[in-house]
Design an enzyme around this catalytic site. Structure first.
Site, PDB file in Angstrom:
ATOM      1  N   TRP A 319       0.963  -1.418   0.134  1.00  0.00           N
ATOM      2  CA  TRP A 319      -0.391  -0.437  -0.364  1.00  0.00           C
ATOM      3  C   TRP A 319       0.653   0.916  -0.207  1.00  0.00           C
ATOM      4  O   TRP A 319       0.599   1.928  -0.528  1.00  0.00           O
ATOM      5  CB  TRP A 319      -0.592   0.326   1.316  1.00  0.00           C
ATOM      6  N   HIS A 320       1.700   1.556   0.270  1.00  0.00           N
ATOM      7  CA  HIS A 320       2.625   2.273   0.888  1.00  0.00           C
ATOM      8  C   HIS A 320       3.337   3.273  -0.770  1.00  0.00           C
ATOM      9  O   HIS A 320       3.688   3.978  -0.265  1.00  0.00           O
ATOM     10  CB  HIS A 320       3.857   2.529   1.650  1.00  0.00           C
ATOM     11  N   GLY A 321       3.633   1.698  -1.995  1.00  0.00           N
ATOM     12  CA  GLY A 321       4.346   2.306  -2.716  1.00  0.00           C
ATOM     13  C   GLY A 321       4.335   1.162  -3.830  1.00  0.00           C
ATOM     14  O   GLY A 321       4.463  -0.077  -2.649  1.00  0.00           O
ATOM     15  N   PHE A 463       2.123   8.448  -1.091  1.00  0.00           N
ATOM     16  CA  PHE A 463       1.723   6.555  -0.035  1.00  0.00           C
ATOM     17  C   PHE A 463       0.293   6.915  -1.054  1.00  0.00           C
ATOM     18  O   PHE A 463      -0.166   6.500  -0.626  1.00  0.00           O
ATOM     19  CB  PHE A 463       2.145   6.438   0.884  1.00  0.00           C
TER      20      PHE A 463
END
Length: 463
Positions: A319-321, A463
């Site tokens: 999810w962060h990247g 993000f």
């Protein structure tokens, strides 16, 4: 538009607040309309072509919230709604990543689409997905369209959180007392905002060029340079994100809206479990409620519990990247949580306890190791950590005057982070509208205005 910009501080914020409270004297509903339009303006200032995408997402989820509530086959309707949300997020955030990955492993030459990521798409997608699931579970009922749009759009949380809950926020929008100007709430909110702004523009932005210098030159790093770079990034991210979180909290207080606390001195944690109860707290809650528990949680035995934890944290990293470093970072935190829970399972019945100082040190070291990969990537991160533990070089490498000065600054920040109470603890327990705090506010404002950089975005914007 950035919280730490002249446009926001001297134009958008005062105009929005003035209009909100003046209109509220005539109509609560119209003041909510004003706040919604202001939030659209705030979002469109960054890139107006993403406003239709956000608007379409809001309309889609609003309609499907009602369909889920009324449908006999709620699970199918929920699946369709969430599938479209994931598809939208996946297209913008991960398409180029998958194309690049295929090119690397299959030796193809497909062109990247160079897709520009809509600002805050992860946050408003997660917020709305949680709403759909809560409607499906019967925890909430669909509201009117204006309340729903304001719930998604309200500008303090829109770009980088906190991830807000429908049942906690909607009732606040229609309480008449919350639409009246409250000097104490405004003053408290202003102090939160100013302390957060100070953290961002004075501390985090001052550390940014140091981090860029040392992480950018990993090959030529000395052992001292490696340590300085790693701790500089560890504190840059801390003050950048805590600064944003406190600014968002303060902006909510100014309009008498209580946003959830999203950051609570995470580097004081005694375990990885506690870290995720203190760092990006609303994301941690979202992962627990909408990933970990649906996967089975702890209901199917210890082995399945560990697997569910590991999967949830790996997905959190993704999810962060869109990048290998984020996935590896998520895997690392999944591993830490599995080890932590396994230790508790073993140690609790035997009454084995790790001394508090040792537990804090071990937790901080593990979290910091993850940040090295998070910032530098797998290859470069491992290279930097190798340099950090080159014991022979510690006694032979020279230290420049600038490095000594930076080390002293980092020691001072360490005292602030590990020992001193955080801003929320200070203000919630001791703040009163008085001359002393007015003086602090004026001083912080003067310092921050001098330090604002037009090119300084918050790290979590990526993000």
């Amino acid at each position: 538009m950035l919280f730490n910009s002249y446009e926001f501080i001297f134009f958008f914020l005062p105009v929005t607040l003035l209009g909100y409270f003046l209109i509220a004297k005539k109509s609560v509903k119209l003041s909510n309309v004003w706040l919604t339009l202001a939030s659209f303006f705030f979002y469109g200032w960054w890139n107006i072509r993403f406003v239709p995408i956000l608007s379409a997402s809001i309309l889609w989820n609003f309609i499907f919230g009602h369909l889920i509530h009324k449908s006999k086959n709620k699970k199918l309707v929920l699946f369709i709604a969430i599938a479209v949300n994931i598809a939208l997020l996946g297209y913008f955030k991960y398409t180029d990543f998958f194309i690049d990955s295929i090119n690397r492993f299959a030796h193809t030459d497909w062109n990247l689409l160079n897709i520009v990521l809509p600002l805050g798409i992860s946050f408003w997608t997660f917020t709305q997905t949680a709403y759909l699931v809560d409607v499906y579970r019967g925890k909430t009922e669909p509201c009117n369209f204006l309340d729903y749009v304001l719930f998604v759009m309200i500008f303090p949380h829109l770009i980088s959180g906190p991830i807000i809950n429908h049942s906690e926020m909607i009732p606040q929008f229609n309480e008449k007392e919350r639409h009246k100007f409250n000097l104490d709430n405004f003053a408290l909110g202003l102090m939160f905002f100013l302390f957060g702004l100070f953290k961002k523009v004075v501390i985090a932005d001052s550390l940014a060029p140091i981090v860029d210098q040392y992480f950018g030159g990993a090959d030529a790093l000395s052992v001292w340079g490696a340590w300085i770079g790693v701790f500089a990034y560890t504190f840059q991210l801390y003050f950048d994100f805590s600064g944003y979180s406190e600014m968002a909290l303060g902006l909510g207080k100014m309009i008498n809206i209580d946003f959830p606390i999203n950051f609570d001195s995470p580097y004081k944690s005694k375990s990885p479990i506690e870290f995720w109860q203190r760092w990006h707290m609303t994301l941690g809650s979202w992962i627990r409620d909408y990933l970990y528990i649906p996967l089975g949680g702890n209901r199917k035995g210890q082995v399945r519990k560990m697997l569910n934890l590991f999967i949830a944290m790996t997905l959190s990293g993704f999810w962060h990247g869109a990048g290998l470093k984020y996935i590896v970072w998520g895997i690392w935190h999944g591993f830490l949580l599995v080890v932590n829970h396994s230790w508790r399972y073993f140690a609790k019945p035997r009454n084995i306890k790790i001394p508090s100082f040792v537990a804090k040190f071990m937790t901080f070291a593990a979290i910091t190791a993850g940040w090295v990969i998070f910032r530098g990537g797998v290859k470069r991160g491992l290279k930097i950590m190798t340099k950090m533990f080159n014991i022979e070089s510690i006694f032979t490498a020279s230290v420049s005057g600038n490095q000594i000065f930076t080390i002293l600054i980092l020691i001072l920040l360490s005292v602030t982070v590990f020992i001193m109470p955080n801003v929320i603890e200070v203000l919630n327990g001791r703040f009163k509208t008085c001359k002393r705090w007015i003086l602090v506010a004026v001083l912080l404002t003067d310092i921050c205005i001098l330090c604002i950089s037009r090119n300084s975005v918050f790290l979590y914007f990526d993000f």
